[in-house]
Design an enzyme around this catalytic site. Structure first.
Site, PDB file in Angstrom:
ATOM      1  N   CYS A  94       0.834  -1.202   0.000  1.00  0.00           N
ATOM      2  CA  CYS A  94       0.000   0.000   0.000  1.00  0.00           C
ATOM      3  C   CYS A  94       0.875   1.260   0.000  1.00  0.00           C
ATOM      4  O   CYS A  94       1.446   1.602  -1.031  1.00  0.00           O
ATOM      5  CB  CYS A  94      -1.015  -0.021   1.139  1.00  0.00           C
ATOM      6  SG  CYS A  94      -2.370   1.176   0.900  1.00  0.00           S
ATOM      7  N   HIS A 172      -3.722  -5.054   0.730  1.00  0.00           N
ATOM      8  CA  HIS A 172      -3.244  -5.355   2.080  1.00  0.00           C
ATOM      9  C   HIS A 172      -3.426  -6.842   2.393  1.00  0.00           C
ATOM     10  O   HIS A 172      -4.407  -7.227   3.051  1.00  0.00           O
ATOM     11  CB  HIS A 172      -4.029  -4.541   3.114  1.00  0.00           C
ATOM     12  CG  HIS A 172      -3.618  -3.124   3.247  1.00  0.00           C
ATOM     13  ND1 HIS A 172      -2.499  -2.722   3.942  1.00  0.00           N
ATOM     14  CD2 HIS A 172      -4.192  -1.983   2.776  1.00  0.00           C
ATOM     15  CE1 HIS A 172      -2.389  -1.404   3.906  1.00  0.00           C
ATOM     16  NE2 HIS A 172      -3.404  -0.925   3.196  1.00  0.00           N
ATOM     17  N   GLU A 174      -2.013  -8.418   4.617  1.00  0.00           N
ATOM     18  CA  GLU A 174      -1.894  -8.576   6.072  1.00  0.00           C
ATOM     19  C   GLU A 174      -3.173  -8.228   6.812  1.00  0.00           C
ATOM     20  O   GLU A 174      -3.296  -8.514   8.009  1.00  0.00           O
ATOM     21  CB  GLU A 174      -0.728  -7.721   6.604  1.00  0.00           C
ATOM     22  CG  GLU A 174      -1.016  -6.231   6.764  1.00  0.00           C
ATOM     23  CD  GLU A 174      -0.978  -5.402   5.487  1.00  0.00           C
ATOM     24  OE1 GLU A 174      -0.902  -4.163   5.592  1.00  0.00           O
ATOM     25  OE2 GLU A 174      -1.049  -5.988   4.381  1.00  0.00           O
TER      26      GLU A 174
END
Length: 225
Positions: A94, A172, A174
């Site tokens: 990002c 993202h 994560e």
């Protein structure tokens, strides 16, 4: 292999007790890949002494824009260039995706098309990927030497690769669905249009390909140079 996490922002205070901060999320994402981790809070001007202090570097997301005037951004761009020149692999997520592009001569802007939030479908390196997103800024023009390897109709440059030197994605991997739901509550209201938040909520239960992206990131870090 030691991976240095360059932390460029923090998760909202209200979500950290349950989800941890961004380095915790990446440690979970890349668990079992043979890495150990050290974190440098570069937002607080805590920089490594050398690109060779780790075997690879991972740049996190952030609420900041890469084009904003923050003290940590110029030295971070310099560190990225030094790591790339030294052939120490760099991965960006990002904000990390955007700052690598900008450091190497690309263009990043607040996208006129607005926000991307929640589970989004991409095509990356010829295969479908569903990954969570939370961004308005985008890479508008990649730098010379970067290859666009991922996109969708909303984000033309959703994944970039720079030979064997850097790899980055706009999404993202994560972020799990619980954290996305928390972001919608803590940061989304009044910032992201309600219809986009409603659409993202409707997709919270969809499975994502975060594990596949974690494996791809791990391969990038460990492939021969």
């Amino acid at each position: 292999m030691r991976i240095g996490i360059l932390q460029t922002g923090h998760a909202p205070d209200a979500l950290r007790a349950e989800h941890g901060d961004y380095p915790d999320m990446f440690t979970r994402l890349l668990a079992g890949q043979g890495f150990d981790f050290v974190t440098h809070d570069v937002e607080a001007m805590e920089f490594p002494a050398s690109p060779h202090d780790a075997g690879g570097w991972l740049i996190t997301g952030s609420r900041h824009g890469v084009y904003e005037d923050h003290p940590f951004i110029p030295p971070l761009e310099g560190f990225i260039r030094a790591a790339v020149d030294a052939a120490v692999p760099v991965v960006g997520i990002c904000f990390g995706h955007q700052i690598i592009a900008r450091a190497l001569g690309g263009q990043v802007e607040k996208f006129v098309g607005g926000w991307s939030v929640g589970a989004c479908d991409y095509r990356i390196e010829g295969r479908p990927f569903r990954l969570n997103a939370w961004h308005q800024d985008q890479v508008i023009r990649p730098p010379d030497g970067a290859e666009t390897i991922g996109s969708n109709d909303f984000c033309a440059h959703a994944a970039l690769i720079y030979g064997d030197r850097a790899f980055s994605v706009q999404s993202h991997p994560e972020f799990d669905s619980g954290f996305i739901a928390g972001l919608m509550q803590t940061r989304g209201a009044g910032l992201v249009p309600d219809d986009l938040l409603d659409a993202a909520r409707a997709r919270l239960d969809l499975p994502t390909d975060s594990d596949a992206m974690a494996a791809r990131i791990a391969r990038f870090f460990t492939e021969r140079r």
